[in-house]
Design a protein around this motif. Structure first.
Motif, PDB file in Angstrom:
ATOM      1  N   HIS A  30      -4.557   4.929 -11.397  1.00  0.00           N
ATOM      2  CA  HIS A  30      -4.617   5.760 -10.545  1.00  0.00           C
ATOM      3  C   HIS A  30      -5.777   5.785  -9.475  1.00  0.00           C
ATOM      4  O   HIS A  30      -5.475   5.565  -8.556  1.00  0.00           O
ATOM      5  N   ASP A  31      -7.041   5.351 -10.026  1.00  0.00           N
ATOM      6  CA  ASP A  31      -8.145   5.296  -9.229  1.00  0.00           C
ATOM      7  C   ASP A  31      -8.123   3.827  -8.567  1.00  0.00           C
ATOM      8  O   ASP A  31      -8.457   3.710  -7.504  1.00  0.00           O
ATOM      9  N   ILE A  32      -7.428   2.836  -8.989  1.00  0.00           N
ATOM     10  CA  ILE A  32      -7.206   1.543  -8.311  1.00  0.00           C
ATOM     11  C   ILE A  32      -6.175   1.873  -7.336  1.00  0.00           C
ATOM     12  O   ILE A  32      -6.569   1.317  -6.059  1.00  0.00           O
ATOM     13  N   HIS A  33      -5.411   2.550  -7.421  1.00  0.00           N
ATOM     14  CA  HIS A  33      -4.376   2.701  -6.314  1.00  0.00           C
ATOM     15  C   HIS A  33      -5.110   3.580  -5.220  1.00  0.00           C
ATOM     16  O   HIS A  33      -5.003   3.584  -4.167  1.00  0.00           O
ATOM     17  N   THR A  34      -6.012   4.485  -5.534  1.00  0.00           N
ATOM     18  CA  THR A  34      -6.908   5.355  -4.704  1.00  0.00           C
ATOM     19  C   THR A  34      -7.625   4.231  -3.740  1.00  0.00           C
ATOM     20  O   THR A  34      -7.849   4.198  -2.584  1.00  0.00           O
ATOM     21  N   LEU A  35      -8.122   3.272  -4.615  1.00  0.00           N
ATOM     22  CA  LEU A  35      -8.982   2.263  -3.686  1.00  0.00           C
ATOM     23  C   LEU A  35      -8.076   1.533  -2.896  1.00  0.00           C
ATOM     24  O   LEU A  35      -8.710   0.805  -1.762  1.00  0.00           O
ATOM     25  N   ILE A  36      -6.997   1.079  -3.241  1.00  0.00           N
ATOM     26  CA  ILE A  36      -6.145   0.357  -2.436  1.00  0.00           C
ATOM     27  C   ILE A  36      -5.833   1.098  -1.128  1.00  0.00           C
ATOM     28  O   ILE A  36      -5.667   0.503  -0.071  1.00  0.00           O
ATOM     29  N   LEU A  37      -5.481   2.494  -1.123  1.00  0.00           N
ATOM     30  CA  LEU A  37      -5.240   3.145  -0.145  1.00  0.00           C
ATOM     31  C   LEU A  37      -6.626   3.231   0.755  1.00  0.00           C
ATOM     32  O   LEU A  37      -6.488   3.455   1.961  1.00  0.00           O
ATOM     33  N   GLY A  38      -7.754   3.571   0.034  1.00  0.00           N
ATOM     34  CA  GLY A  38      -9.156   3.706   0.847  1.00  0.00           C
ATOM     35  C   GLY A  38      -9.452   2.525   1.644  1.00  0.00           C
ATOM     36  O   GLY A  38      -9.755   2.278   2.967  1.00  0.00           O
ATOM     37  N   ALA A  39      -8.818   1.208   0.903  1.00  0.00           N
ATOM     38  CA  ALA A  39      -9.157   0.005   1.678  1.00  0.00           C
ATOM     39  C   ALA A  39      -8.348  -0.072   3.072  1.00  0.00           C
ATOM     40  O   ALA A  39      -8.679  -0.538   4.107  1.00  0.00           O
TER      41      ALA A  39
ATOM     42  N   GLN B 158       0.821  -1.092   0.016  1.00  0.00           N
ATOM     43  CA  GLN B 158      -0.080   0.082  -0.105  1.00  0.00           C
ATOM     44  C   GLN B 158       0.829   1.249  -0.098  1.00  0.00           C
ATOM     45  O   GLN B 158       0.499   2.452  -0.569  1.00  0.00           O
ATOM     46  N   GLN B 159       1.928   1.226   0.577  1.00  0.00           N
ATOM     47  CA  GLN B 159       2.903   2.334   0.676  1.00  0.00           C
ATOM     48  C   GLN B 159       3.513   2.614  -0.841  1.00  0.00           C
ATOM     49  O   GLN B 159       3.526   3.794  -1.301  1.00  0.00           O
ATOM     50  N   VAL B 160       3.607   1.631  -1.417  1.00  0.00           N
ATOM     51  CA  VAL B 160       4.128   1.630  -2.944  1.00  0.00           C
ATOM     52  C   VAL B 160       2.802   2.366  -3.684  1.00  0.00           C
ATOM     53  O   VAL B 160       3.347   3.111  -4.849  1.00  0.00           O
ATOM     54  N   SER B 161       1.829   1.879  -3.507  1.00  0.00           N
ATOM     55  CA  SER B 161       0.576   2.260  -4.229  1.00  0.00           C
ATOM     56  C   SER B 161       0.484   3.760  -3.994  1.00  0.00           C
ATOM     57  O   SER B 161       0.299   4.702  -4.775  1.00  0.00           O
ATOM     58  N   LEU B 162       0.807   4.551  -2.679  1.00  0.00           N
ATOM     59  CA  LEU B 162       0.763   5.844  -2.607  1.00  0.00           C
ATOM     60  C   LEU B 162       1.718   6.578  -3.370  1.00  0.00           C
ATOM     61  O   LEU B 162       1.304   7.383  -3.998  1.00  0.00           O
TER      62      LEU B 162
END
Ligand code: TGC
Ligand code: FAD
Length: 389
Positions: free
Chosen positions: A370-379, A318-322
């Motif tokens: 971009h939005d999938i990473h938003t959702l990864i962070l949201g989760a 998740q840190q990589v996603s950010l």
């Protein structure tokens, strides 16, 4: 003027001698070998293969994997800095290195048998073999769990059927790391060029990543011998763990593209005269440059910290996603501003800005949108996944 880097916060002081040497070596390579040819490759839509042996010689493939397999054994700061410099040249060149290292060599190292490692890693490091990674399908992009490519057990191996799409290096690859369902479970297979029933037609007419090969992979009753299955890869977690490696490199790479756009913008702003002054004398132009430098500096700090966490094996996906999400978004913003700041010149191949801008549209989409990473962070923040059902 040769590129001097963007280092507003003296980040060089955080780098070891080895890390700076790697960065400077790749920077020189990009300056002398990539930049002179890349516009032509982009315009004519081909990947400049002549760069590949030179990149191998510089040790850019499998940089962080162990030396006993012919790889670099370097730390993640070195790897990140190399990706940054390559993408300052072009996202397509960085993509080639990302795929070879993070999406082909990494899974073979992490999930392969000792025999597979010995067979493939030294050849891939020397670029005597090129690899690609087939996860995305025509109907399953953001949601790879739904994939319909299937492997069926037959005597002595597996029968592979299905198709992958948008695969970087597909048509030029000697080996494809392909993800398919075997009895409902996702497994990884090494599909070799020339295997009967396997074709990899190139996808043409892209407006983005034109200096990069993108292909379909089509499997029609392809017989895969038992020894070509990755024994350690079981479930979606295996391909996703490879994405973590590649996304890490992209977070650094995007900063390289942003640095190229910022550098071009500073040069242009201080030399282009309108209304009797350099355009850099106008407050609105200065605001754009200040924004670019601020976002690049924040992105650099994210990357450096991420590298330390990765070296200490404390990194969470998740840190990589950010970092991927943020750095690609700001690089794209910076490229668009740079294009604007260059006026009409910004649309020509004389300046690198529009090429970077177009490339970054793909970088925003691949390796998780971009939005999938938003959702990864949201989760991660809420504990509530919002991806689907
Ligand atoms: P989910 O239930 O969340 O996860 C399944 C299992 O995997 C684990 N996991 C990860 N492990 C390592 N690294 C990651 N990044 C991981 N993400 C998840 C997770 O803990 C779980 O483990 P376990 O033990 O419980 O089984 O799976 P989901 O089906 O709900 O999907 C989640 C989602 C949407 C985030 C995931 O599917 C996703 O990331 N989708 C985006 C797809 C994507 O990025 N595709 C990229 C294709 S390759 C590419 O674009 C190359 S471009 C190359 C170039 O540079 O040119
Ligand atoms: P879709 O998943 O259809 O998404 C379309 C839109 O819907 C996006 O905006 C997305 O964010 C949004 N969306 C989807 N689901 C949700 C949701 N749950 N909530 C909110 N919004 C959602 N793949 C590989 O396997 N290997 C490669 O080497 C490779 N190289 C590539 C090279 C290029 C040049 C490109 C463009 C792509 C490459 N890809 C590769 C594929 C890439 O990973 C996918 O394009 C990406 O994962 C998105 O999938 P998709 O294009 O099917 O979009």
């Amino acid at each position: 003027m040769p590129f001097r880097g963007v280092d507003y916060y003296n980040l060089d002081e955080l780098l070891s001698l080895e890390e700076r040497m790697v960065r400077d070596t790749v920077r020189d390579f990009v300056e002398s070998e990539v930049i002179p040819i890349i516009e032509d490759a982009f315009q004519r839509a081909y990947f400049p293969m002549e760069l590949v042996p030179k990149m191998a010689q510089l040790g850019l493939f499998g940089m962080t994997l162990p030396q006993e397999y012919g790889c670099g054994g370097m730390n993640n700061v070195c790897y990140g800095l190399a990706m940054q410099e390559l993408e300052r040249g072009d996202s397509g060149v960085r993509s080639f290195a990302s795929v070879q290292s993070s999406l082909v060599m990494y899974p073979i190292y992490k999930y392969g048998s000792e025999e597979q490692r010995r067979k493939w890693l030294p050849r891939l490091a020397r670029a005597e073999a090129i690899g690609c990674f087939g996860l995305t399908e025509p109907d399953y992009g953001s949601n790879p769990a739904g994939m319909i490519t299937t492997a069926k057990r037959i005597g002595g191996g597996y029968l592979l059927n299905g198709a992958k799409m948008w695969i970087t290096n597909g048509s030029i690859a000697d080996v494809a790391v392909v993800w398919a369902k075997l009895d409902g479970e996702i497994r990884g297979f090494l599909v070799e060029k020339g295997m009967k029933g396997f074709t990899a037609p190139e996808m043409l007419n892209k407006h983005s990543l034109r200096a990069s090969v993108t292909s379909e992979l089509i499997f029609h009753d392809v017989e895969i011998p038992e020894e070509n299955m990755l024994p350690g890869a079981k479930g979606l977690k295996a391909p996703l763990s490879c994405l973590t490696q590649a996304r890490y490199g992209i977070a650094w790479g995007a900063i390289g593209a942003a640095m190229a756009c910022y550098d071009a913008s500073v040069q242009y702003a201080t030399t282009r005269i309108q209304f009797g002054k350099p355009i850099g004398a106008f407050q609105l132009v200065q605001e754009k440059l200040a924004y670019m430098l601020t976002e690049i500096t924040k992105g650099q700090l994210l990357c450096w910290r991420l590298a330390k966490l990765k070296d200490e094996e404390k990194l969470r996906p998740q840190q990589v996603s950010l970092a991927k999400r943020n750095n690609v978004a700001i690089a794209l913003d910076i490229a668009r501003l740079a294009r604007d700041l260059h006026g009409a010149n910004g649309i020509t191949s004389e300046y690198p800005v529009m090429r970077h801008m177009l490339n970054l549209e793909s970088v925003k989409t691949y390796e998780g949108t971009h939005d999938i990473h938003t959702l990864i962070l949201g989760a991660d923040i809420t504990g509530i996944p919002a991806f689907g059902e």
